[in-house]
Design a protein around this motif. Structure first.
Motif, PDB file in Angstrom:
ATOM      1  N   GLY A 131       1.012  22.516  65.435  1.00 18.47           N
ATOM      2  CA  GLY A 131       0.578  22.321  64.219  1.00 18.47           C
ATOM      3  C   GLY A 131      -0.226  21.088  64.266  1.00 18.47           C
ATOM      4  N   LEU A 132       0.481  19.721  63.789  1.00 23.33           N
ATOM      5  CA  LEU A 132      -0.250  18.730  64.158  1.00 23.33           C
ATOM      6  C   LEU A 132       0.001  17.975  65.381  1.00 23.33           C
ATOM      7  N   GLY A 133       1.089  18.582  65.954  1.00 22.93           N
ATOM      8  CA  GLY A 133       1.348  18.275  67.425  1.00 22.93           C
ATOM      9  C   GLY A 133       2.636  17.485  67.903  1.00 22.93           C
ATOM     10  N   SER A 134       3.592  17.227  67.000  1.00 24.10           N
ATOM     11  CA  SER A 134       4.720  16.575  67.537  1.00 24.10           C
ATOM     12  C   SER A 134       5.487  17.530  68.357  1.00 24.10           C
ATOM     13  N   VAL A 166      -0.689  26.495  71.739  1.00 25.10           N
ATOM     14  CA  VAL A 166      -1.009  27.804  71.082  1.00 25.10           C
ATOM     15  C   VAL A 166      -1.389  27.409  69.643  1.00 25.10           C
ATOM     16  N   VAL A 167      -2.783  27.669  69.329  1.00 24.68           N
ATOM     17  CA  VAL A 167      -3.290  27.341  67.960  1.00 24.68           C
ATOM     18  C   VAL A 167      -3.823  28.875  67.467  1.00 24.68           C
ATOM     19  N   SER A 168      -3.505  28.959  66.178  1.00 26.60           N
ATOM     20  CA  SER A 168      -4.320  30.181  65.395  1.00 26.60           C
ATOM     21  C   SER A 168      -5.823  30.244  65.597  1.00 26.60           C
ATOM     22  N   SER A 169      -6.403  31.344  65.842  1.00 28.11           N
ATOM     23  CA  SER A 169      -7.945  31.536  65.768  1.00 28.11           C
ATOM     24  C   SER A 169      -8.511  31.097  64.822  1.00 28.11           C
ATOM     25  N   ALA A 170      -7.767  31.348  63.538  1.00 27.31           N
ATOM     26  CA  ALA A 170      -8.283  30.785  62.139  1.00 27.31           C
ATOM     27  C   ALA A 170      -8.251  29.331  61.876  1.00 27.31           C
ATOM     28  N   ARG A 179      -2.690  28.842  52.994  1.00 28.29           N
ATOM     29  CA  ARG A 179      -3.213  27.283  52.633  1.00 28.29           C
ATOM     30  C   ARG A 179      -2.729  26.308  53.917  1.00 28.29           C
ATOM     31  N   SER A 180      -3.609  25.376  53.822  1.00 24.45           N
ATOM     32  CA  SER A 180      -3.409  24.464  54.965  1.00 24.45           C
ATOM     33  C   SER A 180      -2.063  23.772  54.804  1.00 24.45           C
ATOM     34  N   ASN A 181      -1.521  23.578  56.037  1.00 20.67           N
ATOM     35  CA  ASN A 181      -0.135  23.004  56.022  1.00 20.67           C
ATOM     36  C   ASN A 181       0.152  21.147  55.858  1.00 20.67           C
ATOM     37  N   PRO A 182       1.139  20.621  55.331  1.00 21.82           N
ATOM     38  CA  PRO A 182       1.120  19.493  55.233  1.00 21.82           C
ATOM     39  C   PRO A 182       1.099  18.780  56.401  1.00 21.82           C
ATOM     40  N   GLU A 183       1.907  19.257  57.494  1.00 28.91           N
ATOM     41  CA  GLU A 183       2.116  18.307  58.820  1.00 28.91           C
ATOM     42  C   GLU A 183       0.693  18.453  59.355  1.00 28.91           C
ATOM     43  N   GLY A 190       2.456  26.841  59.526  1.00 27.38           N
ATOM     44  CA  GLY A 190       2.910  25.618  60.474  1.00 27.38           C
ATOM     45  C   GLY A 190       1.858  25.483  61.526  1.00 27.38           C
ATOM     46  N   MET A 191       0.670  26.084  61.577  1.00 26.61           N
ATOM     47  CA  MET A 191      -0.249  25.836  62.468  1.00 26.61           C
ATOM     48  C   MET A 191      -1.753  25.687  61.978  1.00 26.61           C
ATOM     49  N   ALA A 192      -1.638  25.437  60.380  1.00 32.88           N
ATOM     50  CA  ALA A 192      -2.900  25.539  59.682  1.00 32.88           C
ATOM     51  C   ALA A 192      -3.611  24.331  59.734  1.00 32.88           C
ATOM     52  N   CYS A 193      -3.779  23.891  61.050  1.00 35.11           N
ATOM     53  CA  CYS A 193      -4.498  22.409  61.126  1.00 35.11           C
ATOM     54  C   CYS A 193      -5.837  22.466  60.935  1.00 35.11           C
ATOM     55  N   ARG A 194      -6.436  21.654  60.231  1.00 37.69           N
ATOM     56  CA  ARG A 194      -7.869  21.302  60.020  1.00 37.69           C
ATOM     57  C   ARG A 194      -8.402  20.040  60.677  1.00 37.69           C
ATOM     58  N   MET A 195      -7.496  19.054  60.794  1.00 37.61           N
ATOM     59  CA  MET A 195      -7.793  17.702  61.054  1.00 37.61           C
ATOM     60  C   MET A 195      -7.104  17.090  62.220  1.00 37.61           C
ATOM     61  N   PRO A 196      -7.130  17.414  63.549  1.00 33.16           N
ATOM     62  CA  PRO A 196      -6.189  16.809  64.312  1.00 33.16           C
ATOM     63  C   PRO A 196      -5.954  15.406  64.496  1.00 33.16           C
TER      64      PRO A 196
END
Length: 339
Positions: free
Chosen positions: A177-180, A201-205, A326-330, A230-236
């Motif tokens: 997700g965010l990576g923790s 593992v990430v989502s292809s989307a 929608r994108s995830n908070p974490e 939980g994997m909706a990450c746009r900004m690493p």
């Protein structure tokens, strides 16, 4: 980063509130994948996800630094907030959680059940996060980020349990997700001196981390349209990216169809529930079937907090429910450096 002694101390703290979660090798999964598959069942925590570990450690360390906290505030789409709500309740602290409008009703209910004040605000997580930060300054409350060394140390206790309980794993698949979660796994593997491969593992989307690793720089995506919130990450996060870049063997992409298939497989083969991110590791291992043939691997079932309607649609093969896209908070924060 923490050392092995600090990690063991964190595990002792976590185990005062929640017992170690099991790891099982399921025969039907072995037959399905052609290898021995161990599942780390973080869906068995009282919060239904691995993040509860991080919340417990974060808040205990925070109290040591700031013993007179007036209260805590954060933003979330679910598991991060549930984790903090449980930890704040145990510590006797007030917690205010901002979520986007239309957030999961079941996750909102879980946070409220632990005594948190849940406020729906804005169209997405970024809007809610900015409002939470404003309120923290106005009210003098502590703003809890979604990625922090103490959060990583806390969630790394699941990796310690798995890697010490199951020796000689060839590789472990971990959702990002965010990576923790994956950062904790990488750090624990290194502290134990193991050669186990760690596969992110990430989502292809929502493949910002995969693109960032491939290009050697932070790459942000415009959208993260996956039901696996939980994997909706746009900004690493830069600090997480560096750990992943140097410590993960590979980053695999899985699409929503593969994740749904893995949710069904976990239900059929283990009778366990998995949310989208929780099933992603198995989806990747299924994609890696030929590489893993005859090997001894593990997948992290990171959580089971999936809304009933979404789960019902998946298990019955009905059209996908799009209310968790929608994108995830974490993950979808717009200011990684603030962490």
């Amino acid at each position: 980063m923490f050392d092995l002694d600090a990690l063991r101390q964190a595990a002792e703290l976590v185990h005062q509130s929640i017992p170690p979660t099991p790891q099982h090798a399921w025969p039907l999964l072995a037959r399905r994948l052609g290898c021995q598959v161990w599942v780390k069942h973080e869906n068995h925590t009282p919060a239904g996800a691995f993040k509860v570990r991080g919340g417990l450690v974060y808040i205990q360390e925070l109290i040591k630094r700031e013993p007179r906290l007036p209260g805590l505030i954060t933003a979330t789409r679910g598991n991060h907030g549930i984790s903090l709500a449980m930890a704040a309740r145990d510590a006797g602290l007030q917690l205010r959680i901002l979520v986007p409008e239309g957030n999961s009703t079941e996750k909102n209910a879980a946070m409220r059940a632990c005594g948190a004040e849940v406020i729906e605000y804005g169209r997405d997580f970024d809007t809610a996060r900015l409002r939470a930060a404003q309120l923290a300054k106005t009210d003098g409350w502590h703003f809890v980020p979604s990625l922090h060394p103490d959060l990583i140390k806390g969630v790394a206790t699941y990796a310690l349990e798995l890697l010490e309980a199951v020796p000689d794993l060839r590789r472990v698949y971990v959702p990002i997700g965010l990576g923790s979660g994956i950062c904790g796994m990488i750090r624990t593997r290194d502290l134990l001196g193991l050669d186990t491969e760690i596969i992110g593992v990430v989502s292809s989307a929502a493949d910002a981390y995969a693109q960032s690793v491939e290009q050697g720089r932070i790459v942000c995506t415009e959208t993260a349209d996956t039901f696996a919130d939980g994997m909706a990450c746009r900004m690493p996060a830069p600090e997480a990216l560096e750990i992943i870049r140097t410590g993960a063997a590979r980053i695999l992409r899985v699409d929503d169809a593969a994740i749904r298939h893995a949710i069904v497989a976990l239900h059929e083969d283990t009778h366990n529930l998995a949310e989208g991110a929780g099933a992603a590791a198995l989806a990747a291992a299924m994609q890696d079937r030929e590489r893993n043939r005859g090997k001894r691997i593990a997948v992290v079932l990171s959580g089971a907090n999936i809304d009933r309607e979404v789960l019902a649609a998946i298990l019955t093969g009905k059209p996908a429910v799009a209310d968790q896209s929608r994108s995830n908070p974490e993950t979808a924060h717009s200011a990684p450096a603030a962490h």
